[in-house]
Design a protein around this motif. Sequence first.
Motif, PDB file in Angstrom:
ATOM      1  N   ARG A  21       0.837  -1.202   0.000  1.00 44.85           N
ATOM      2  CA  ARG A  21       0.000   0.000   0.000  1.00 44.85           C
ATOM      3  C   ARG A  21       0.871   1.251   0.000  1.00 44.85           C
ATOM      4  O   ARG A  21       0.651   2.195  -0.760  1.00 44.85           O
ATOM      5  CB  ARG A  21      -0.907  -0.034   1.237  1.00 44.85           C
ATOM      6  N   ARG A  22       1.900   1.241   0.833  1.00 43.82           N
ATOM      7  CA  ARG A  22       2.806   2.379   0.942  1.00 43.82           C
ATOM      8  C   ARG A  22       3.528   2.626  -0.383  1.00 43.82           C
ATOM      9  O   ARG A  22       3.628   3.747  -0.855  1.00 43.82           O
ATOM     10  CB  ARG A  22       3.798   2.074   2.079  1.00 43.82           C
ATOM     11  N   TRP A  23       3.997   1.537  -1.013  1.00 40.70           N
ATOM     12  CA  TRP A  23       4.750   1.682  -2.261  1.00 40.70           C
ATOM     13  C   TRP A  23       3.851   2.103  -3.425  1.00 40.70           C
ATOM     14  O   TRP A  23       4.237   2.913  -4.259  1.00 40.70           O
ATOM     15  CB  TRP A  23       5.473   0.382  -2.599  1.00 40.70           C
ATOM     16  N   TYR A  24       2.636   1.559  -3.474  1.00 42.27           N
ATOM     17  CA  TYR A  24       1.697   1.940  -4.540  1.00 42.27           C
ATOM     18  C   TYR A  24       1.371   3.431  -4.431  1.00 42.27           C
ATOM     19  O   TYR A  24       1.406   4.167  -5.421  1.00 42.27           O
ATOM     20  CB  TYR A  24       0.418   1.101  -4.453  1.00 42.27           C
ATOM     21  N   CYS A  25       1.054   3.881  -3.220  1.00 39.54           N
ATOM     22  CA  CYS A  25       0.733   5.290  -3.022  1.00 39.54           C
ATOM     23  C   CYS A  25       1.930   6.181  -3.351  1.00 39.54           C
ATOM     24  O   CYS A  25       1.772   7.264  -3.931  1.00 39.54           O
ATOM     25  CB  CYS A  25       0.261   5.542  -1.590  1.00 39.54           C
ATOM     26  N   ALA A  26       3.132   5.717  -3.004  1.00 43.62           N
ATOM     27  CA  ALA A  26       4.342   6.475  -3.324  1.00 43.62           C
ATOM     28  C   ALA A  26       4.527   6.585  -4.834  1.00 43.62           C
ATOM     29  O   ALA A  26       4.837   7.668  -5.355  1.00 43.62           O
ATOM     30  CB  ALA A  26       5.558   5.811  -2.687  1.00 43.62           C
ATOM     31  N   LEU A  27       4.326   5.498  -5.564  1.00 43.30           N
ATOM     32  CA  LEU A  27       4.451   5.526  -7.031  1.00 43.30           C
ATOM     33  C   LEU A  27       3.428   6.460  -7.659  1.00 43.30           C
ATOM     34  O   LEU A  27       3.756   7.248  -8.562  1.00 43.30           O
ATOM     35  CB  LEU A  27       4.277   4.106  -7.604  1.00 43.30           C
ATOM     36  N   GLU A  28       2.179   6.364  -7.193  1.00 44.42           N
ATOM     37  CA  GLU A  28       1.128   7.220  -7.743  1.00 44.42           C
ATOM     38  C   GLU A  28       1.396   8.692  -7.445  1.00 44.42           C
ATOM     39  O   GLU A  28       1.192   9.553  -8.298  1.00 44.42           O
ATOM     40  CB  GLU A  28      -0.243   6.805  -7.206  1.00 44.42           C
ATOM     41  N   SER A  29       1.860   8.986  -6.239  1.00 43.11           N
ATOM     42  CA  SER A  29       2.140  10.386  -5.893  1.00 43.11           C
ATOM     43  C   SER A  29       3.293  10.926  -6.721  1.00 43.11           C
ATOM     44  O   SER A  29       3.274  12.078  -7.154  1.00 43.11           O
ATOM     45  CB  SER A  29       2.437  10.532  -4.399  1.00 43.11           C
ATOM     46  N   LYS A  30       4.275  10.081  -6.976  1.00 43.61           N
ATOM     47  CA  LYS A  30       5.415  10.493  -7.809  1.00 43.61           C
ATOM     48  C   LYS A  30       4.953  10.728  -9.246  1.00 43.61           C
ATOM     49  O   LYS A  30       5.366  11.691  -9.905  1.00 43.61           O
ATOM     50  CB  LYS A  30       6.504   9.423  -7.760  1.00 43.61           C
ATOM     51  N   ARG A  31       4.077   9.875  -9.732  1.00 42.85           N
ATOM     52  CA  ARG A  31       3.556  10.000 -11.099  1.00 42.85           C
ATOM     53  C   ARG A  31       2.778  11.307 -11.261  1.00 42.85           C
ATOM     54  O   ARG A  31       2.870  11.972 -12.287  1.00 42.85           O
ATOM     55  CB  ARG A  31       2.657   8.801 -11.422  1.00 42.85           C
ATOM     56  N   LEU A  32       2.047  11.688 -10.211  1.00 40.78           N
ATOM     57  CA  LEU A  32       1.256  12.920 -10.279  1.00 40.78           C
ATOM     58  C   LEU A  32       2.102  14.174 -10.159  1.00 40.78           C
ATOM     59  O   LEU A  32       1.684  15.251 -10.576  1.00 40.78           O
ATOM     60  CB  LEU A  32       0.181  12.905  -9.183  1.00 40.78           C
ATOM     61  N   GLY A  33       3.276  14.049  -9.558  1.00 44.63           N
ATOM     62  CA  GLY A  33       4.165  15.211  -9.434  1.00 44.63           C
ATOM     63  C   GLY A  33       3.790  16.089  -8.257  1.00 44.63           C
ATOM     64  O   GLY A  33       3.305  15.616  -7.223  1.00 44.63           O
TER      65      GLY A  33
END
Length: 190
Positions: A21-33
């Motif tokens: 969950r932590r890694w998925y949210c981190a990837l999505e937040s990075k993708r959004l900028g």
Amino acid sequence: MTRALHHQANLFVSRLDEQQRRWYCALESKRLGHGGEQLIARITGVSEKTIRRGRRELAAELAECPVGRIRHAGGGRPAAEVRDPELESTLERLLAPETAGNPQGRGKYKRSSLRQLSRRLAQGGHRASADTVGRLVRKLGYSPRVNARRKEAKSSPPERDAQFNYIDERKEEFLAKGEPVISVDTKKKS
């Protein structure tokens, strides 16, 4: 459209363990900028601090994350017997007068259920759930199940408990004198 997408993201996140969950949210937040952490935190309910931790772990290529475990070794709360060192010996004293053996095997049986033992420990100031008592009972070499005769005893007369107490008292007398105690298991033939 956005609400359906958020619903799907939350459904997906709900099926992940805490690391994933932590890694998925981190990837999505990075993708959004810029502002991605706040947006993902608002959508998923995962804290921004947790998302930042996930980003740090991904940046380090998960080097510090244990493989095959969710938490680092030693994580979680200490076992009940570590928090209460007297728990195991108290349980052993409770089991001593009601121990029965299996003449065909090496197993030891008890007359009380795990819940009854848990309640009796709590009365003595030692809190332990029935699950914890079951784990400790196995550790002490007992079968966690109630002896089959105990199940039958529910329909037996109330004198049956008095019989067990009488036998236990005689056993203690003989042991105190250093004399042997022999257990004989007999079956009633009809």
